[in-house]
Write an enzyme that holds these catalytic residues in place. Structure first.
Site, short mmCIF file in Angstrom:
data_model
loop_
_atom_site.label_atom_id
_atom_site.label_comp_id
_atom_site.label_asym_id
_atom_site.label_seq_id
_atom_site.Cartn_x
_atom_site.Cartn_y
_atom_site.Cartn_z
CB THR A 127 -21.34 -19.13 -0.43
OG1 THR A 127 -20.30 -18.82 0.00
CG2 THR A 127 -22.67 -19.32 0.29
CG ASP A 184 -15.34 -13.59 -0.03
OD1 ASP A 184 -16.19 -13.06 0.43
OD2 ASP A 184 -14.81 -14.51 -0.05
CD GLN A 211 -8.10 6.00 1.52
OE1 GLN A 211 -8.61 5.90 2.73
NE2 GLN A 211 -7.46 5.90 0.88
N1 ASP Z 1 -15.68 -16.72 0.13
C1 ASP Z 1 -17.12 -17.03 -0.74
C2 ASP Z 1 -16.49 -16.78 -1.90
O1 ASP Z 1 -16.60 -15.56 -2.50
C3 ASP Z 1 -18.04 -16.23 0.15
C4 ASP Z 1 -19.07 -15.77 -1.13
O2 ASP Z 1 -19.87 -16.40 -2.28
O3 ASP Z 1 -20.18 -15.46 -0.30
O4 ASP Z 1 -16.75 -17.49 -2.66
#
Ligand code: ASP
Length: 351
Positions: A27, A105, A287
């Site tokens: 992101t 992620d 978990q």
């Molecule tokens: N989907 C994005 C990624 O993991 C989420 C992020 O970067 O916050 O690349």
């Protein structure tokens, strides 16, 4: 194959030590497209060039190595972990430290894998990213990136760390626990390595001592087939049996509490025992977000131990998967792998 472009963004003086930003995607450098946010080559660099904060004299000199293709980290694969480790090793002597820009992620998985590939590291590798891209008015990207650059330049931490939302953590202890918040990561089983407020406070007593080696020993992590399975009430032995079919070599079992599972299902236990006997390495991680596995506490834990499942202590699932990849890629036998899973390689497990 990973192609790279190296952009030199800063004029260097002879005394200044540079930081290498290894840009994998995420992101932090994305822009809005017709299908939502996506990474775009060169876009992060253009943003950084247009933001005055990145030209401030206190920002350490840096260069950016953009990996191709830039990835949303949901598309991450161990081959990219290996590409990141190789990039750091290839440029190791030219830089004071490294900042890895990555999507949130799977950032905890990459931060767990890199230390196994870079054992003997004696320079900081700071993994970071953001919840909102740098191009947006309100964002957490600028702070995360600038502070990571400052930490990499000023503090000789010989570890792979994850910096996010004011917290510096040991990479192989992290997990993502907030999908929206700016403090998206936690290190429940190991205290923070540093905290950032008005000051940058580094807690040196929690940081591993520097090794005498001048270079990390590179170890690839991808020649293995591993999996993870979260137990849930009603899980059937046939689901487990399907999961354990060849070519699976290792499985992280995410158990209940201190390491318990459905001990009243003899078929379930038999499937586990047969897989262990064929050489599948089974490791038990809780978990629960925090805490450690002790398979001796309950009959429901001892039953798992008796099938050959190794107690994973306070390893996170992310670190256990990385460790399985590491040990199985290195060619250890199942028995050696079971023994080594209990040993500490890079601060990933407590004793
Ligand atoms: N989907 C994005 C990624 O993991 C989420 C992020 O970067 O916050 O690349």
């Amino acid at each position: 194959m990973i192609c790279t472009t190296l952009c030199d963004n800063v004029l260097m003086t002879a005394q200044q030590k540079k930081i290498l930003i290894v840009y994998s995607g995420g992101t932090i450098g994305m822009r809005q497209g017709p299908q939502g946010y996506q990474p775009e080559t060169g876009y992060l660099q253009a943003q950084m060039a247009s933001i005055p904060a990145f030209q401030h004299p206190d920002v350490p000199p840096y260069e950016i190595l953009e990996l191709q293709p830039l990835l949303d980290s949901a598309n991450m694969h161990p081959d990219r972990w290996w590409g990141l480790a190789q990039a750091i090793a290839r440029h190791y002597t030219d830089y004071q430290g490294f900042v890895v820009l990555h999507g949130t992620d799977t950032m905890a998985y990459t931060s767990s894998a890199l230390p196994f590939m870079l054992q003997g590291l004696n320079k900081p590798v700071i993994v970071t990213g953001s919840q909102i891209p740098l191009c947006e008015l309100r964002n957490d990207a600028q702070e995360n990136l600038i502070t990571s650059l400052l930490i990499a330049a000023r503090y000789p931490i010989p570890e792979v760390c994850l910096y996010f939302g004011g917290r510096l953590m040991r990479g192989c202890r992290t997990l993502k626990l907030d999908a929206q918040g700016f403090q998206a990561f936690a290190s429940p089983n190991y205290p923070l390595l540093g905290q950032v407020g008005i000051d940058i406070d580094i807690f040196w007593e929690r940081i591993r001592p520097a090794r005498p080696e001048s270079r990390p020993r590179l170890q690839p992590l991808h020649h293995a087939t591993v999996g993870a399975l979260r137990l849930f009430p009603g899980i059937s032995a046939s689901v487990l049996e399907n999961m354990l079919q060849p070519p699976l070599q290792g499985l992280v079992i995410e158990s209940y509490g201190v390491g318990n599972g459905p001990a009243n299902d003899p078929v379930f236990l038999r499937v586990l025992r047969q897989a262990s006997q064929r050489g599948v390495v089974l490791i038990n991680c809780t978990q629960c977000v925090k805490g450690s596995v002790d398979q001796q506490g309950y009959a429901t834990g001892q039953a798992l131990a008796e099938t050959g499942v190794v107690a994973g202590g306070d390893l996170t699932t992310e670190a256990a998967l990385a460790k399985l990849y590491y040990l199985l890629s290195a060619g250890y036998t199942p028995d050696e792998t079971r023994r080594l899973l209990r040993e500490d390689f890079c601060g990933e497990i407590s004793h």
